[in-house]
Design a protein around this motif. Structure first.
Motif, short mmCIF file in Angstrom:
data_model
loop_
_atom_site.label_atom_id
_atom_site.label_comp_id
_atom_site.label_asym_id
_atom_site.label_seq_id
_atom_site.Cartn_x
_atom_site.Cartn_y
_atom_site.Cartn_z
N PHE A 138 0.84 -1.20 0.00
CA PHE A 138 0.00 0.00 0.00
C PHE A 138 0.88 1.25 0.00
CE2 PHE A 138 -2.49 3.41 1.84
CZ PHE A 138 -3.74 3.25 1.26
N LYS A 139 1.92 1.25 0.84
CA LYS A 139 2.85 2.38 0.89
C LYS A 139 3.54 2.59 -0.45
CE LYS A 139 3.84 1.91 5.84
NZ LYS A 139 4.87 1.56 6.85
N GLU A 140 3.74 1.49 -1.17
CA GLU A 140 4.40 1.56 -2.47
C GLU A 140 3.41 1.86 -3.60
OE1 GLU A 140 6.27 -2.22 -2.76
OE2 GLU A 140 7.74 -1.82 -1.17
N ALA A 141 2.15 2.10 -3.21
CA ALA A 141 1.07 2.41 -4.16
C ALA A 141 0.70 1.22 -5.06
CB ALA A 141 1.40 3.63 -5.02
N ASP A 142 1.07 0.01 -4.64
CA ASP A 142 0.64 -1.19 -5.35
C ASP A 142 -0.66 -1.66 -4.71
OD1 ASP A 142 0.21 -3.59 -6.57
OD2 ASP A 142 2.13 -4.51 -6.00
N TYR A 143 -1.76 -1.00 -5.05
CA TYR A 143 -3.02 -1.25 -4.39
C TYR A 143 -3.64 -2.60 -4.77
CZ TYR A 143 -2.36 3.70 -3.54
OH TYR A 143 -1.83 4.91 -3.19
N VAL A 144 -3.38 -3.03 -6.00
CA VAL A 144 -3.88 -4.35 -6.41
C VAL A 144 -3.21 -5.44 -5.58
CG1 VAL A 144 -3.98 -6.02 -8.30
CG2 VAL A 144 -4.41 -3.59 -8.75
N GLY A 145 -1.88 -5.33 -5.41
CA GLY A 145 -1.15 -6.31 -4.61
C GLY A 145 -1.55 -6.23 -3.15
N ALA A 146 -1.75 -5.02 -2.64
CA ALA A 146 -2.15 -4.84 -1.25
C ALA A 146 -3.50 -5.47 -0.99
CB ALA A 146 -2.18 -3.35 -0.90
N GLU A 147 -4.44 -5.26 -1.92
CA GLU A 147 -5.77 -5.84 -1.77
C GLU A 147 -5.68 -7.37 -1.69
OE1 GLU A 147 -10.16 -5.70 -3.93
OE2 GLU A 147 -8.34 -5.61 -5.15
#
Length: 285
Positions: free
Chosen positions: A13-22
């Motif tokens: 999420f901090k890295e703005a990888d929201y798909v991976g974070a989800e």
């Protein structure tokens, strides 16, 4: 293991990888569906992905797991829920959630007070805008007919987009982006129509708007006697005094504060008085 997945999700999420974070938060939920922070984190991630319905669902589950909307641990989820409801075009529901969360945050001096107050104001503005739309359409049948045609076209386009999503022709992110663009375009068309009717009517037919800076962030009404805190924020005198009676802290910074620290904001008071003198309808805002 589930909390390790959560930490991986937080990092993505901090890295703005929201798909991976989800995905990480979803895996954490599968392993432990009773942990509210997993749902809270996935809710904010889905907000970033503009998955409004999913964010609403996650936020509601987190609130329930945290012990209900009045629990201090639920305030962040209440914020996310209200944001999702706004995006889903449900301003009254968003207002109800946000105002309850805001009042609870003031009582507990919670860090979410300022964010919740912004959502309350946005929701109230949308509710007011809906009332203004109804008022303007009652004033002029032709205006009502033209605006309803624009809305009908919009609803047709949105149904077509939904069908494309259901058929797998577009993804959810693309669906949300296209839906937002169509809504914005329809709003512009309606504004152009209103500008034309305003001009033709000599200003009689026009939407009434209350400037944000005249609205108190505790009562969310137009200020009559604004005063300023040490941090430079202005509130209506009655609202801030009632708040300080039990909180004794700045509503925004939460720094210790008493009534003696308040200072009159004469220039803002003059602006409020001038606006109310010229716009008596604002009393009902």
């Amino acid at each position: 293991m589930s909390f390790e997945l959560k930490e991986k999700g937080n990092q993505l999420f901090k890295e703005a990888d929201y798909v991976g974070a989800e995905e990480m938060f979803s895996q954490a939920i599968q392993k432990n569906p009773k942990e509210p922070t997993f749902f809270t984190n996935r809710a904010v991630t889905r907000l970033r992905l503009e998955k409004w319905s999913g964010a609403e669902q996650d936020a509601r589950i987190a609130i329930q797991l945290n012990g209900g909307p009045k629990a201090a641990a639920s305030l962040k989820s209440s914020l996310y829920l209200a944001q999702a409801l706004l995006e889903l075009q449900r301003p009254q529901a968003a207002y109800d959630v946000a105002i309850d969360g805001y009042r609870a945050s003031l009582n507990t001096k919670n860090a979410q007070s300022e964010n919740l107050s912004k959502i309350v104001l946005r929701a109230k503005q949308q509710i007011w805008a809906a009332k203004e739309t109804a008022r303007l359409r009652e004033m002029n049948d032709t205006l009502a007919s033209v605006e309803k045609l624009i809305e009908a076209d919009l609803e047709k386009e949105l149904r077509e987009l939904r069908a494309q999503l259901d058929n797998g022709e577009i993804g959810e992110i693309g669906f949300n982006e296209d839906q937002k663009a169509r809504r914005e375009e329809a709003a512009k068309r309606i504004q152009h129509v209103r500008d034309a009717f305003k001009s033709a009517s000599g200003g009689e037919i026009q939407e009434r708007v209350v400037p944000d800076y005249l609205v108190d962030n505790i009562t969310f009404e137009v200020m009559h006697d604004p005063v300023m805190t040490v941090s430079g924020h202005s509130f209506d005198r009655i609202g801030i005094m009632k708040y300080l009676e039990h909180a004794a802290a700045d509503p925004v910074t939460r720094a210790p504060m008493t009534v003696k620290d308040l200072r009159p904001n004469y220039s803002l008071k003059a602006a409020c008085e001038d606006f109310l003198d010229k716009n008596g309808w604002a009393v009902d805002y």
